[in-house]
Scaffold this active site. Structure first.
Site, PDB file in Angstrom:
ATOM      1  N   ARG A   1      -9.653  11.488  -3.542  1.00  0.00           N
ATOM      2  CA  ARG A   1     -10.810  10.763  -3.049  1.00  0.00           C
ATOM      3  C   ARG A   1     -11.070  11.145  -1.599  1.00  0.00           C
ATOM      4  O   ARG A   1     -10.289  11.879  -0.992  1.00  0.00           O
ATOM      5  CB  ARG A   1     -10.647   9.266  -3.238  1.00  0.00           C
ATOM      6  CG  ARG A   1      -9.557   8.557  -2.465  1.00  0.00           C
ATOM      7  CD  ARG A   1      -8.149   8.570  -3.040  1.00  0.00           C
ATOM      8  NE  ARG A   1      -7.991   8.328  -4.450  1.00  0.00           N
ATOM      9  CZ  ARG A   1      -7.908   7.123  -5.004  1.00  0.00           C
ATOM     10  NH1 ARG A   1      -7.985   6.055  -4.256  1.00  0.00           N
ATOM     11  NH2 ARG A   1      -7.716   7.009  -6.296  1.00  0.00           N
TER      12      ARG A   1
ATOM     13  N   ASP B   1     -11.585   5.215   0.431  1.00  0.00           N
ATOM     14  CA  ASP B   1     -10.417   5.472  -0.418  1.00  0.00           C
ATOM     15  C   ASP B   1     -10.702   5.163  -1.883  1.00  0.00           C
ATOM     16  O   ASP B   1      -9.866   5.424  -2.748  1.00  0.00           O
ATOM     17  CB  ASP B   1      -9.195   4.676   0.060  1.00  0.00           C
ATOM     18  CG  ASP B   1      -9.476   3.186   0.164  1.00  0.00           C
ATOM     19  OD1 ASP B   1     -10.294   2.811   1.002  1.00  0.00           O
ATOM     20  OD2 ASP B   1      -8.877   2.409  -0.596  1.00  0.00           O
ATOM     21  N   ASN B   2     -11.900   4.632  -2.166  1.00  0.00           N
ATOM     22  CA  ASN B   2     -12.301   4.353  -3.548  1.00  0.00           C
ATOM     23  C   ASN B   2     -13.436   5.259  -4.013  1.00  0.00           C
ATOM     24  O   ASN B   2     -13.983   5.049  -5.084  1.00  0.00           O
ATOM     25  CB  ASN B   2     -12.749   2.891  -3.692  1.00  0.00           C
ATOM     26  CG  ASN B   2     -11.613   1.917  -3.485  1.00  0.00           C
ATOM     27  OD1 ASN B   2     -10.462   2.225  -3.747  1.00  0.00           O
ATOM     28  ND2 ASN B   2     -11.927   0.730  -2.989  1.00  0.00           N
TER      29      ASN B   2
ATOM     30  N   ARG C   1       0.947   0.189  -6.927  1.00  0.00           N
ATOM     31  CA  ARG C   1       1.170   0.026  -8.350  1.00  0.00           C
ATOM     32  C   ARG C   1       0.840   1.267  -9.159  1.00  0.00           C
ATOM     33  O   ARG C   1       0.954   1.240 -10.368  1.00  0.00           O
ATOM     34  CB  ARG C   1       0.365  -1.126  -8.950  1.00  0.00           C
ATOM     35  CG  ARG C   1      -0.442  -1.926  -8.066  1.00  0.00           C
ATOM     36  CD  ARG C   1      -1.196  -3.006  -8.849  1.00  0.00           C
ATOM     37  NE  ARG C   1      -2.597  -2.979  -8.548  1.00  0.00           N
ATOM     38  CZ  ARG C   1      -3.502  -2.422  -9.318  1.00  0.00           C
ATOM     39  NH1 ARG C   1      -3.154  -1.821 -10.406  1.00  0.00           N
ATOM     40  NH2 ARG C   1      -4.750  -2.468  -8.978  1.00  0.00           N
TER      41      ARG C   1
ATOM     42  N   ASP D   1      -2.052   4.338 -13.918  1.00  0.00           N
ATOM     43  CA  ASP D   1      -1.979   3.548 -12.675  1.00  0.00           C
ATOM     44  C   ASP D   1      -0.887   2.476 -12.756  1.00  0.00           C
ATOM     45  O   ASP D   1      -0.428   2.188 -13.826  1.00  0.00           O
ATOM     46  CB  ASP D   1      -3.366   2.932 -12.471  1.00  0.00           C
ATOM     47  CG  ASP D   1      -3.461   2.111 -11.242  1.00  0.00           C
ATOM     48  OD1 ASP D   1      -2.705   2.359 -10.312  1.00  0.00           O
ATOM     49  OD2 ASP D   1      -4.299   1.235 -11.220  1.00  0.00           O
TER      50      ASP D   1
END
Length: 568
Positions: free
Chosen positions: A251, A321-322, A173, A186
């Site tokens: 990231r 990944d965050n 998204r 985003d």
């Protein structure tokens, strides 16, 4: 992480901004392009330094009164990184590139502007607030309009999710719409998660915690189907878009994916780009630049997680990944601010093993940094690998030191004294045993007078402290606390209280507050979203409307068993 001196550690200028806008598709994470961040908009903000870096001739940043005079650019990224040659949007493995071109899909129904951040628009994006009242602005932030110079990109990354390598990831998204020295947007989400993200990112900023920012929130009547709690109960929700802003959206997983597939030349290119753009203290020609980069990330990550803990914030999904390489809070999902103090607090209902409980965040931070080191290792020689490993070993001390200093400030303690750690640990123990509210305990300690404590008189309005006062060991803690306060040099009780109210917020975005705003927004009543936005921009100041709404009161009975959704 270990315990030291009795203190529970709970587990352990004007750079370009990337804009991320919520896409409107009903697609799940990664369904646009697996491993791509999704439709993220990379936008540079035209601050003075930005203008200098782009060789603009203006000497002062001016607020644009129209989007006709406001441009984005994707050239800075496309010129450096290879782009996926596949132009169609479908699920496929992507290799040897960082981005794919991915255009957002606009909503089909009417779009409403729910809220905007004046500070983000004017101070970061150089847009006059009045621009947000135009149709062009709504079309931009909802994904219907592409600004001149923008080539929407989706970022490819990987990551370890709940401790397990998940391969190629990405947010289906999210679209990176361009560079404007300060902006990021985003993809498509639902109203519920979008309201939470918009409010929390702005609240965290006001709390002084490094974070991505939210420029705007729009909602449509498009239907989006979500299994909110991953229990097979799919429900219809409304599509929404948050325009997110950050200096960078790279990231740990951005580097992991390249190292995992042996794309070392691209890994080196990406690292050098990140260092040049965001780590000015590291010389681009320095042979040890990757080790120096790693050292900074380790230090700033320890600082970030300690700050989270100081306000009782649990991220909820601390996957690699965050975790931002710039050590800012990104990707707000099933986060939560702890209410009753509980080191085992888990806001994410899908975290069955409680891996990301609030008391384990520091440990997870070290795990993630170790994965970052593994991604860097192919570019390091034996001496550099040893040095980097030693840097990682120093992470617990960095975290512990910052944690201790933050909590000393929350108690109004000046200087260093033997027993400070025990005093903090003693209070946290009492809070846990009495299930006292974390935020309000420290806030009410900031407001109660020393004479009231000496007499063990806790007025009824200090309801969180009242709960702790019922514990048999409360008098012993008060005695130790008052004795320690006497050692503060050149201090007074009024100064102590004044100092403490600047670090202990009266308002944080508790789950029930966000839920109340979401329920009203579902009925097109955005009043509470806007009220919370205003209140959370000034979390340390008492606000009459917030008091009337109960934001500083015990959790209402209807919200006792609220669950936080993981889906977005």
């Amino acid at each position: 992480m270990t315990r030291r001196s009795g203190l529970p550690v709970w587990g352990l200028p004007g750079p370009p901004l990337f804009l991320l806008g919520m896409t409107w598709h009903v697609v799940v994470r990664g369904s646009l392009l697996p491993g791509l961040e999704g439709s993220a908009h990379l936008v540079h903000l035209s601050s003075n330094e930005s203008n200098r870096r782009l060789d603009y001739c203006e000497t002062e940043a001016k607020l644009a009164l129209s989007l006709d005079f406001w441009t984005l650019s994707s050239e800075n990224l496309i010129a450096v990184f290879p782009v996926d040659p596949v132009k169609e949007n479908y699920v496929h493995k992507v290799k040897n590139c960082i981005f794919s071109v991915a255009f957002p899909t606009p909503f089909k129904s009417r779009v409403r502007l729910v809220a905007v951040s004046k500070e983000v628009l004017e101070d970061i994006l150089d847009l006059d607030l009045r621009v947000s009242e135009t149709d062009d602005f709504i079309q931009l932030v909802s994904g219907k309009r592409i600004v001149s110079g923008s080539i929407p990109l989706a970022h490819r990354y990987g990551g370890h999710q709940f401790g397990i390598w998940a391969g190629q990831l990405g947010d289906g998204r999210a679209h990176l719409i361009g560079i404007y020295m300060n902006r990021n947007g985003d993809g498509r989400a639902v109203l519920r998660s979008s309201v939470r993200e918009f409010l929390c990112s702005e609240a965290m900023h006001s709390l002084g915690i490094p974070t991505s920012r939210a420029a705007s929130l729009v909602v449509s009547d498009d239907e989006v189907w979500r299994d909110q709690f991953y229990n097979g109960n799919v429900v219809k929700e409304r599509g929404a878009v948050v325009l997110r802003v950050a200096k960078s959206w790279f990231r740990i997983g951005s580097l992991e994916i390249l190292a995992h597939y042996g794309e070392l030349d691209l890994l080196r290119t990406l690292l050098d780009f990140i260092i040049q753009e965001h780590f000015p203290s590291v010389k681009a020609t320095e042979p040890n630049r990757y080790v120096e980069f790693f050292s900074i990330v380790v230090s700033k990550t320890a600082q970030l997680i300690a700050l989270w803990m100081s306000v009782g914030f649990a991220h909820g999904v601390c996957n690699t990944d965050n975790f931002s390489l710039l050590s800012i809070t990104i990707d707000y999902g099933p986060f939560g601010f702890m209410e009753a103090y509980n080191p085992d607090f888990v806001p994410n209902t899908s975290d069955d093993e409680r891996r990301y409980k609030i008391g384990n965040q520091a440990n997870v931070g070290m795990f993630n940094l170790n994965k970052l080191l593994q991604a860097l290792n192919p570019l390091l020689d034996p001496r550099q690998k040893k040095l980097a490993a030693q840097i990682l070993e120093g992470y617990p001390v960095l975290y512990y030191t910052r944690f201790r200093d933050l909590f000393k400030a929350k108690l109004g303690l000046l200087g260093d004294r033997k027993g400070d750690e025990d005093l903090i640990a003693f209070l946290l123990h009492l809070m846990e045993k009495t299930e006292a509210d974390f935020t309000m305990t420290f806030r009410q300690l900031s407001e109660i007078t020393q004479s009231q404590l000496e007499e063990l008189i806790v007025p009824q309005q200090f309801w969180a402290l009242k709960m702790i006062s019922e514990h048999q060991l409360f008098p012993a803690w008060v005695s130790q606390y008052l004795l320690r306060l006497k050692s503060n040099m050149n201090d007074s009780d009024s100064e102590r209280r004044k100092r403490m109210t600047t670090v202990n917020p009266r308002y944080v975005l508790k789950n029930w507050m966000a839920e109340s705003a979401v329920r009203k927004a579902e009925r097109n009543d955005f009043s509470e979203v806007r009220l919370l936005q205003h209140v959370l921009q000034h979390p340390f100041q008492k606000h009459s409307a917030a008091e009337k709404a109960g934001y500083a009161s015990p959790t209402p009975s209807w919200a006792k068993d609220l669950r936080v959704s993981c889906s977005s």
